[in-house]
Enzyme design. Structure first.
Site, mmCIF file in Angstrom:
data_model
loop_
_atom_site.group_PDB
_atom_site.id
_atom_site.type_symbol
_atom_site.label_atom_id
_atom_site.label_comp_id
_atom_site.label_asym_id
_atom_site.label_seq_id
_atom_site.Cartn_x
_atom_site.Cartn_y
_atom_site.Cartn_z
ATOM 1 N N THR A 152 -9.505 8.475 -8.256
ATOM 2 C CA THR A 152 -10.017 8.947 -9.545
ATOM 3 C C THR A 152 -10.483 7.788 -10.415
ATOM 4 O O THR A 152 -11.497 7.889 -11.108
ATOM 5 C CB THR A 152 -8.944 9.769 -10.276
ATOM 6 N N SER A 190 7.043 7.160 -7.016
ATOM 7 C CA SER A 190 5.767 6.588 -7.442
ATOM 8 C C SER A 190 5.036 7.524 -8.395
ATOM 9 O O SER A 190 4.573 7.119 -9.468
ATOM 10 C CB SER A 190 4.901 6.312 -6.203
ATOM 11 N N ASP A 198 4.184 6.057 4.208
ATOM 12 C CA ASP A 198 4.203 6.860 2.981
ATOM 13 C C ASP A 198 5.551 7.569 2.912
ATOM 14 O O ASP A 198 5.647 8.779 3.060
ATOM 15 C CB ASP A 198 3.050 7.863 2.991
ATOM 16 N N GLY A 233 -5.116 12.966 0.346
ATOM 17 C CA GLY A 233 -5.323 13.383 1.723
ATOM 18 C C GLY A 233 -6.552 14.234 1.950
ATOM 19 O O GLY A 233 -6.923 14.503 3.086
ATOM 20 N N THR A 278 -6.750 3.990 1.009
ATOM 21 C CA THR A 278 -7.232 4.446 2.318
ATOM 22 C C THR A 278 -8.332 5.493 2.181
ATOM 23 O O THR A 278 -8.910 5.896 3.182
ATOM 24 C CB THR A 278 -6.074 5.042 3.139
ATOM 25 N N GLY A 279 -8.626 5.936 0.970
ATOM 26 C CA GLY A 279 -9.620 6.981 0.754
ATOM 27 C C GLY A 279 -11.000 6.437 0.441
ATOM 28 O O GLY A 279 -11.246 5.233 0.445
#
Length: 508
Positions: free
Chosen positions: A205, A266, A258, A170, A200-201
């Site tokens: 990583t 998850s 979500d 987020g 969505t980002g």
């Protein structure tokens, strides 16, 4: 009945195209299931039927490439097709839709069918939606977590502790794993970090690490690399660890769902499956994050901790400031360059360094490497000494990258546009959602050089015409799209100390 095979270049994992007359003869309609059997090796899978009157002639079957991965058919071979039974998991999904509680056995049946492609994307979406509308209780979350682990690969290390870290996301620019993992590994602890790609980002990583090295490895390779150098940063989707989770995430994406229970399962399923017994969870809190208040953050933290206790794992959570990006860079190349600079000795940006050493410090304290209250300083010492950089180079090398890479080797996209302050004043707000949207419009994370470089952050006094941020793109049309659509986003808000003037009634 037997049919001649035609391989269709469609990646869907469970599908077959049949002439509508053949489908009628088998006794199925659009959306029904059939069992596909390869007569040569007796391999069998279930597939969802799509019918056509023109694309397939009678006597042929269009087998999707994704389906054929498990059948090993070649063009022109024969395949046997039978009507398939309706999976019991659909009754359990309906039970959840009606507000019922799922048992351990029912949950395991659903997840097995997800992994084995026994249920369709629409049916999986129904399960996700049902769990969103009728939230899973903690016992159901535990069942879901264990089912995800049981239906995938697991890593079992000979010794403990095994550390892991996760951020619920987020916040843009949250590249801290590139510091946390080598700091922890340099301390002598093991941290097999499996990470996600951005959905969505502007860069997960795994997307960031892929700038420097390969990130696709099997579970066995992850274990071997961790044993050798102390840590990894790999893409979890390539490991077959908790494979049901990746399929659930893909179905959640279009609706931006979500669900709390599925998010808990998850995260913890992947940590449990890699053998971690000490886990640090980063929960960013802020108005434009997944967790808007500290109270909500504490509630989520308690849920993570309780789930960890049920699984025999020690979990600690860090509520972190999430109203602004971490550091000044957003997007794969820009974030990797910033991380390398810090590993090489840079003392800024403070938000990035402070957050990284704080979370690494919690892990060091949990493991007993550092006394309570001294972990962050120990992490800072490892970073400042160059030991973290040395360890990071070892991780890069064992994952197939260039261990001699330097920050100046990582370049942003060649096309850029500088956004200047429209007026003098203070930066009073940074909208994380808008910043991520802008970076994605520029091409991130697919285009590694795309992203945003911030020149100032919230609270900074800035003059009209001074740069607020620069948008980078690898393709000119992408930059133009970001600039045009970005005009409506207002990712950085500047206001003067005088917000408005209210005159007296006599002057109105």
């Amino acid at each position: 009945m037997k049919y001649s095979v035609r391989i269709l270049d469609i990646a869907t994992r469970s599908g077959i195209l049949l002439n509508y007359l053949d489908a009628r003869n088998i006794g199925v309609l659009d959306g029904d299931r059939v069992q596909l059997i390869n007569p040569k090796n007796s391999l069998a899978v279930t597939a969802v039927v799509t019918t056509t009157s023109t694309l397939e002639g009678q006597g042929t079957a269009g087998v999707y490439r994704g389906t054929n991965r498990r059948l090993n058919l070649t063009e022109g071979e024969e395949i046997e097709i039978r009507e398939a039974d309706r999976p019991a998991s659909l009754d359990f999904i309906k039970k959840k839709m009606d507000g019922g509680r799922l048992t351990k056995e029912e949950t395991l049946t659903i997840i097995k069918d997800v992994v084995n492609d026994e249920i369709s994307a629409a049916e999986l979406t129904a399960f996700i939606t049902a769990s969103y509308i009728n939230p899973l209780d903690m016992e159901e979350v535990e069942h879901l977590t264990r089912a995800m682990v049981e239906t995938g690969e697991r890593i079992k290390f000979a010794s403990r502790p095994i550390v892991d870290k996760h951020s619920i996301g987020g916040v843009p620019g949250n590249k801290i794993s590139l510091l946390v993992v080598p700091i922890i590994a340099a301390s002598g602890l093991k941290i097999p970090k499996t990470s996600s790609r951005a959905i969505t980002g502007a860069g997960g990583t795994a997307d960031l690490m892929e700038v420097l090295a390969n990130v696709e490895f099997s579970a066995r390779e992850v274990q071997e690399m961790t044993e050798k150098v102390g840590g990894t940063i790999v893409w979890g989707g390539a490991t077959n660890i908790a494979p049901a989770d990746d399929r659930i995430i893909l179905q959640e994406y279009p609706f931006k769902i979500d669900a709390r229970g599925q998010m808990l399962a998850s995260v913890m399923a992947k940590k449990y499956a890699v053998g971690a017994n000490l886990v640090v969870i980063d929960i960013p809190v802020g108005s434009h994050t997944k967790v808007p208040t500290v109270q909500e953050g504490r509630k989520l933290a308690r849920e993570f901790i309780e789930l960890g206790e049920r699984l025999g794992m020690k979990v600690e959570c860090a509520l972190t400031y999430g109203d602004i990006p971490v550091g000044y860079s957003i997007g794969p190349n820009l974030e990797v360059r910033e991380a390398l600079r810090v590993l090489e000795g840079a003392t800024e940006p403070n938000s990035f360094i402070q957050k990284s050493v704080s979370l690494a410090g919690i892990a060091l304290e949990m493991s007993g490497k550092a006394a309570r209250g001294t972990g962050a300083q120990m992490a800072q010492d490892i970073l400042s000494s160059g030991k973290a950089l040395e360890k990071f180079r070892q991780i890069i090398e064992i994952q197939g990258g260039d261990p001699k890479v330097k920050s100046e080797d990582i370049l942003p996209g060649e096309h850029q546009f500088v956004v200047n302050a429209p007026a003098s004043g203070y930066i009073v707000e940074m909208n994380n959602v808008s910043l991520i949207t802008l970076a994605r419009l520029a091409g991130a994370p697919h285009d590694r050089g795309a992203g945003i470089l911030l020149h100032a952050k919230k609270g900074t006094l800035i003059k009209a015409g001074e740069p607020l941020f620069t948008i980078y793109a690898e393709r000119e049309w992408r930059l133009q799209k970001a600039v045009e659509e970005g005009r409506h986003l207002v990712p950085v808000l500047v206001e003067g100390m005088l917000l408005d003037r209210v005159p007296s009634q006599s002057e109105v």
